[in-house]
Design a protein around this motif. Structure first.
Motif, PDB file in Angstrom:
ATOM      1  N   VAL A 190       0.850  -1.316  -0.008  1.00 11.56           N
ATOM      2  CA  VAL A 190       0.249  -0.001  -0.029  1.00 11.56           C
ATOM      3  C   VAL A 190       0.882   1.333   0.115  1.00 11.56           C
ATOM      4  CG1 VAL A 190      -1.726   1.279   1.314  1.00 11.56           C
ATOM      5  CG2 VAL A 190      -1.863  -1.372   1.211  1.00 11.56           C
ATOM      6  N   ARG A 191       1.786   1.296   0.796  1.00  7.99           N
ATOM      7  CA  ARG A 191       2.884   2.306   0.917  1.00  7.99           C
ATOM      8  C   ARG A 191       3.502   2.642  -0.507  1.00  7.99           C
ATOM      9  NH1 ARG A 191       7.520   0.576   3.760  1.00  7.99           N
ATOM     10  NH2 ARG A 191       8.507   2.930   3.667  1.00  7.99           N
ATOM     11  N   PHE A 192       3.983   1.690  -1.177  1.00  8.05           N
ATOM     12  CA  PHE A 192       4.358   1.796  -2.809  1.00  8.05           C
ATOM     13  C   PHE A 192       3.454   2.340  -3.605  1.00  8.05           C
ATOM     14  CE2 PHE A 192       5.648   0.687  -6.966  1.00  8.05           C
ATOM     15  CZ  PHE A 192       6.946   0.856  -7.049  1.00  8.05           C
ATOM     16  N   LEU A 193       2.083   2.062  -3.371  1.00  3.57           N
ATOM     17  CA  LEU A 193       1.060   2.553  -4.171  1.00  3.57           C
ATOM     18  C   LEU A 193       0.794   4.065  -3.865  1.00  3.57           C
ATOM     19  CD1 LEU A 193      -1.383  -0.680  -4.524  1.00  3.57           C
ATOM     20  CD2 LEU A 193       0.009   0.432  -6.415  1.00  3.57           C
ATOM     21  N   SER A 194       0.653   4.250  -2.556  1.00  2.00           N
ATOM     22  CA  SER A 194       0.289   5.540  -2.244  1.00  2.00           C
ATOM     23  C   SER A 194       1.356   6.789  -2.382  1.00  2.00           C
ATOM     24  CB  SER A 194      -0.078   5.388  -0.638  1.00  2.00           C
ATOM     25  OG  SER A 194       1.145   5.273   0.084  1.00  2.00           O
ATOM     26  N   LEU A 195       2.453   6.386  -2.515  1.00  2.00           N
ATOM     27  CA  LEU A 195       3.321   7.429  -2.610  1.00  2.00           C
ATOM     28  C   LEU A 195       3.211   8.282  -4.168  1.00  2.00           C
ATOM     29  CD1 LEU A 195       6.822   5.746  -1.384  1.00  2.00           C
ATOM     30  CD2 LEU A 195       5.348   7.584  -0.145  1.00  2.00           C
ATOM     31  N   SER A 196       2.762   7.700  -4.943  1.00  2.00           N
ATOM     32  CA  SER A 196       2.585   8.415  -6.289  1.00  2.00           C
ATOM     33  C   SER A 196       1.067   8.929  -6.154  1.00  2.00           C
ATOM     34  CB  SER A 196       2.897   7.524  -7.472  1.00  2.00           C
ATOM     35  OG  SER A 196       2.239   6.277  -7.207  1.00  2.00           O
ATOM     36  N   GLN A 197       0.179   8.721  -5.301  1.00  2.00           N
ATOM     37  CA  GLN A 197      -1.079   8.584  -5.666  1.00  2.00           C
ATOM     38  C   GLN A 197      -1.877   9.597  -4.453  1.00  2.00           C
ATOM     39  OE1 GLN A 197      -3.484   5.192  -6.978  1.00  2.00           O
ATOM     40  NE2 GLN A 197      -1.357   4.328  -7.839  1.00  2.00           N
ATOM     41  N   VAL A 198      -1.494   9.355  -3.389  1.00  2.00           N
ATOM     42  CA  VAL A 198      -2.341   9.618  -2.126  1.00  2.00           C
ATOM     43  C   VAL A 198      -1.308  10.299  -1.112  1.00  2.00           C
ATOM     44  CG1 VAL A 198      -3.886   9.138  -0.020  1.00  2.00           C
ATOM     45  CG2 VAL A 198      -3.939   8.132  -2.462  1.00  2.00           C
ATOM     46  N   SER A 199      -0.310   9.823  -0.856  1.00  2.00           N
ATOM     47  CA  SER A 199       0.570  10.316   0.253  1.00  2.00           C
ATOM     48  C   SER A 199       1.999  10.725  -0.334  1.00  2.00           C
ATOM     49  CB  SER A 199       0.834   9.337   1.428  1.00  2.00           C
ATOM     50  OG  SER A 199      -0.511   8.777   1.790  1.00  2.00           O
ATOM     51  N   PRO A 200       2.184  11.869  -0.774  1.00  2.00           N
ATOM     52  CA  PRO A 200       3.493  12.202  -1.474  1.00  2.00           C
ATOM     53  C   PRO A 200       4.714  12.126  -0.370  1.00  2.00           C
ATOM     54  CG  PRO A 200       1.756  13.981  -1.947  1.00  2.00           C
ATOM     55  CD  PRO A 200       1.138  12.897  -0.938  1.00  2.00           C
ATOM     56  N   PRO A 201       5.735  11.974  -0.689  1.00  2.00           N
ATOM     57  CA  PRO A 201       6.956  11.701   0.180  1.00  2.00           C
ATOM     58  C   PRO A 201       7.106  12.948   0.850  1.00  2.00           C
ATOM     59  CG  PRO A 201       7.495  10.667  -1.863  1.00  2.00           C
ATOM     60  CD  PRO A 201       6.038  11.276  -2.102  1.00  2.00           C
ATOM     61  N   LEU A 202       6.949  14.002   0.426  1.00  2.00           N
ATOM     62  CA  LEU A 202       7.391  15.364   1.281  1.00  2.00           C
ATOM     63  C   LEU A 202       6.433  15.515   2.516  1.00  2.00           C
ATOM     64  CD1 LEU A 202       8.044  17.820  -1.721  1.00  2.00           C
ATOM     65  CD2 LEU A 202       9.652  16.961  -0.265  1.00  2.00           C
ATOM     66  N   ASN A 203       5.172  15.103   2.581  1.00  2.00           N
ATOM     67  CA  ASN A 203       4.369  14.967   3.488  1.00  2.00           C
ATOM     68  C   ASN A 203       4.578  14.012   4.736  1.00  2.00           C
ATOM     69  OD1 ASN A 203       2.510  16.829   2.201  1.00  2.00           O
ATOM     70  ND2 ASN A 203       0.872  15.385   1.775  1.00  2.00           N
ATOM     71  N   LEU A 204       5.281  12.898   4.164  1.00  2.00           N
ATOM     72  CA  LEU A 204       5.690  12.122   5.011  1.00  2.00           C
ATOM     73  C   LEU A 204       7.065  12.521   5.731  1.00  2.00           C
ATOM     74  CD1 LEU A 204       5.359   8.628   3.009  1.00  2.00           C
ATOM     75  CD2 LEU A 204       3.827   9.591   4.776  1.00  2.00           C
ATOM     76  N   ILE A 205       7.894  13.186   5.027  1.00  2.00           N
ATOM     77  CA  ILE A 205       9.033  13.828   5.467  1.00  2.00           C
ATOM     78  C   ILE A 205       8.638  14.676   6.822  1.00  2.00           C
ATOM     79  CG2 ILE A 205      11.051  15.137   5.009  1.00  2.00           C
ATOM     80  CD1 ILE A 205      11.097  13.871   2.349  1.00  2.00           C
ATOM     81  N   LYS A 206       7.762  15.414   6.440  1.00  2.30           N
ATOM     82  CA  LYS A 206       7.428  16.619   7.282  1.00  2.30           C
ATOM     83  C   LYS A 206       6.920  15.752   8.876  1.00  2.30           C
ATOM     84  CE  LYS A 206       5.698  20.135   4.189  1.00  2.30           C
ATOM     85  NZ  LYS A 206       4.416  20.825   3.783  1.00  2.30           N
ATOM     86  N   GLN A 207       6.173  14.798   8.570  1.00  2.00           N
ATOM     87  CA  GLN A 207       5.842  13.937  10.017  1.00  2.00           C
ATOM     88  C   GLN A 207       7.235  13.361  10.494  1.00  2.00           C
ATOM     89  OE1 GLN A 207       3.129  11.062   8.310  1.00  2.00           O
ATOM     90  NE2 GLN A 207       1.862  12.773   7.590  1.00  2.00           N
ATOM     91  N   HIS A 208       8.147  13.063   9.495  1.00  2.00           N
ATOM     92  CA  HIS A 208       9.360  12.284  10.041  1.00  2.00           C
ATOM     93  C   HIS A 208      10.139  13.622  11.058  1.00  2.00           C
ATOM     94  CE1 HIS A 208       9.626   8.893   6.998  1.00  2.00           C
ATOM     95  NE2 HIS A 208       9.008   8.503   8.061  1.00  2.00           N
ATOM     96  N   TYR A 209      10.154  14.646  10.503  1.00  2.00           N
ATOM     97  CA  TYR A 209      10.575  15.753  11.008  1.00  2.00           C
ATOM     98  C   TYR A 209       9.951  15.880  12.576  1.00  2.00           C
ATOM     99  CZ  TYR A 209      14.420  17.308   7.988  1.00  2.00           C
ATOM    100  OH  TYR A 209      15.506  17.395   7.178  1.00  2.00           O
ATOM    101  N   LEU A 210       8.672  16.025  12.600  1.00  2.00           N
ATOM    102  CA  LEU A 210       7.961  16.005  13.863  1.00  2.00           C
ATOM    103  C   LEU A 210       8.527  15.159  15.035  1.00  2.00           C
ATOM    104  CD1 LEU A 210       4.515  16.681  12.927  1.00  2.00           C
ATOM    105  CD2 LEU A 210       5.980  18.446  13.627  1.00  2.00           C
ATOM    106  N   ILE A 211       8.511  13.847  14.650  1.00  2.00           N
ATOM    107  CA  ILE A 211       9.133  12.765  15.396  1.00  2.00           C
ATOM    108  C   ILE A 211      10.719  13.117  15.714  1.00  2.00           C
ATOM    109  CG2 ILE A 211       9.953  10.382  15.472  1.00  2.00           C
ATOM    110  CD1 ILE A 211       7.816   9.910  13.131  1.00  2.00           C
ATOM    111  N   PHE A 212      11.435  13.714  14.730  1.00  2.00           N
ATOM    112  CA  PHE A 212      13.035  13.943  14.972  1.00  2.00           C
ATOM    113  C   PHE A 212      12.913  15.144  16.228  1.00  2.00           C
ATOM    114  CE2 PHE A 212      16.338  16.891  14.217  1.00  2.00           C
ATOM    115  CZ  PHE A 212      17.402  15.826  14.333  1.00  2.00           C
ATOM    116  N   ASN A 213      12.209  16.044  15.933  1.00  2.00           N
ATOM    117  CA  ASN A 213      12.222  17.261  16.919  1.00  2.00           C
ATOM    118  C   ASN A 213      11.537  16.785  17.995  1.00  2.00           C
ATOM    119  OD1 ASN A 213      13.249  19.223  14.807  1.00  2.00           O
ATOM    120  ND2 ASN A 213      11.240  19.552  14.129  1.00  2.00           N
ATOM    121  N   SER A 214      10.942  16.102  18.392  1.00  2.00           N
ATOM    122  CA  SER A 214      10.016  15.568  19.477  1.00  2.00           C
ATOM    123  C   SER A 214      11.471  14.693  20.269  1.00  2.00           C
ATOM    124  CB  SER A 214       9.155  14.704  19.431  1.00  2.00           C
ATOM    125  OG  SER A 214       8.054  15.295  18.771  1.00  2.00           O
TER     126      SER A 214
END
Length: 228
Positions: A166-190
């Motif tokens: 699902v992740r592979f299919l969603s990256l090009s259609q629903v969940s762009p990588p840049l959105n996920l990276i923003k979420q990763h940065y929230l984890i990192f900053n925490s």
């Protein structure tokens, strides 16, 4: 399906075959319903059929194929229920990992995590989806190491194969990588703030992305999903 791969002597052959076939299925190179031939795959890797059978068993345990006696081994459609179950288990585990990582993380480990995030950004900018997925996995695996519980990643690896499709299919259609990276940065900053509550909240929201994406992905790729 003909991904270039060479068997080496440093790892059991069945595990190597399992890994490359898992990758082919996750990355949509092998579609649902495809018959996997023991003979063809043993020829492809220049091995006997025994390690191929063992790899098929592991793929079946991961929910990627179905072994039907007298008929063969077929790639399964994506089960929404299995995705939901795996996400639930993964979220419970990673929330605990995030809290612990926020307590234990060192400056050196923060640098490693930050370097990984920079590489994620480069992969996203260059539309290198496979590289991004690999770096995404590395980021989460690093969290397990920071939390001093590397075994947690082995547990997650054993259940997340269907999620990865699902992740592979969603990256090009629903969940762009840049959105996920923003979420990763929230984890990192925490983690950087040594705030367990914020780290848990950030990773919980990150893993909720699968809940948001599964329905539109299933609707856009109906032939790939098992609709009850």
């Amino acid at each position: 399906m003909e991904t270039s791969f060479q068997i080496n002597s440093n790892e059991p052959v069945n595990q190597q075959i399992y890994r490359i076939l898992r990758k082919d299925i996750v990355e949509c190179a092998i579609p649902p319903g495809k018959l996997l031939s023991e003979k063809e795959i043993s020829t492809r890797f220049s091995v006997s059929r025994q390690p191929v059978r063992e790899a098929f068993i592991k793929l079946a345990e991961a929910g990627l194929v179905q072994v039907l006696p007298q008929r063969g081994t077929f790639v399964m459609k994506i089960s929404e229920q299995r995705v939901a179950d795996a996400r639930f288990i993964r979220q419970a585990l990673e929330c605990a990992i995030a809290r612990r990582a926020a307590e234990f993380v060192t400056d050196e480990q923060l640098l490693v995590l930050e370097h990984n995030l920079h590489r994620q950004e480069l992969a996203a900018q260059n539309e290198q989806i496979r590289e991004f997925l690999s770096l995404d996995d590395d980021f989460h695996q690093l969290l397990m190491q920071v939390a001093r519980c590397p075994l947690a990643w082995e547990t997650i690896e054993s259940i997340k194969a269907t999620m990865d499709r699902v992740r592979f299919l969603s990256l090009s259609q629903v969940s762009p990588p840049l959105n996920l990276i923003k979420q990763h940065y929230l984890i990192f900053n925490s983690l950087k703030a040594h705030d367990p509550d914020a780290a848990e909240a950030a990773i919980r929201e990150h893993l909720q992305e699968m809940v948001y994406s599964i329905t539109p992905i299933a609707e856009q790729n109906r032939d790939w999903f098992d609709h009850p």
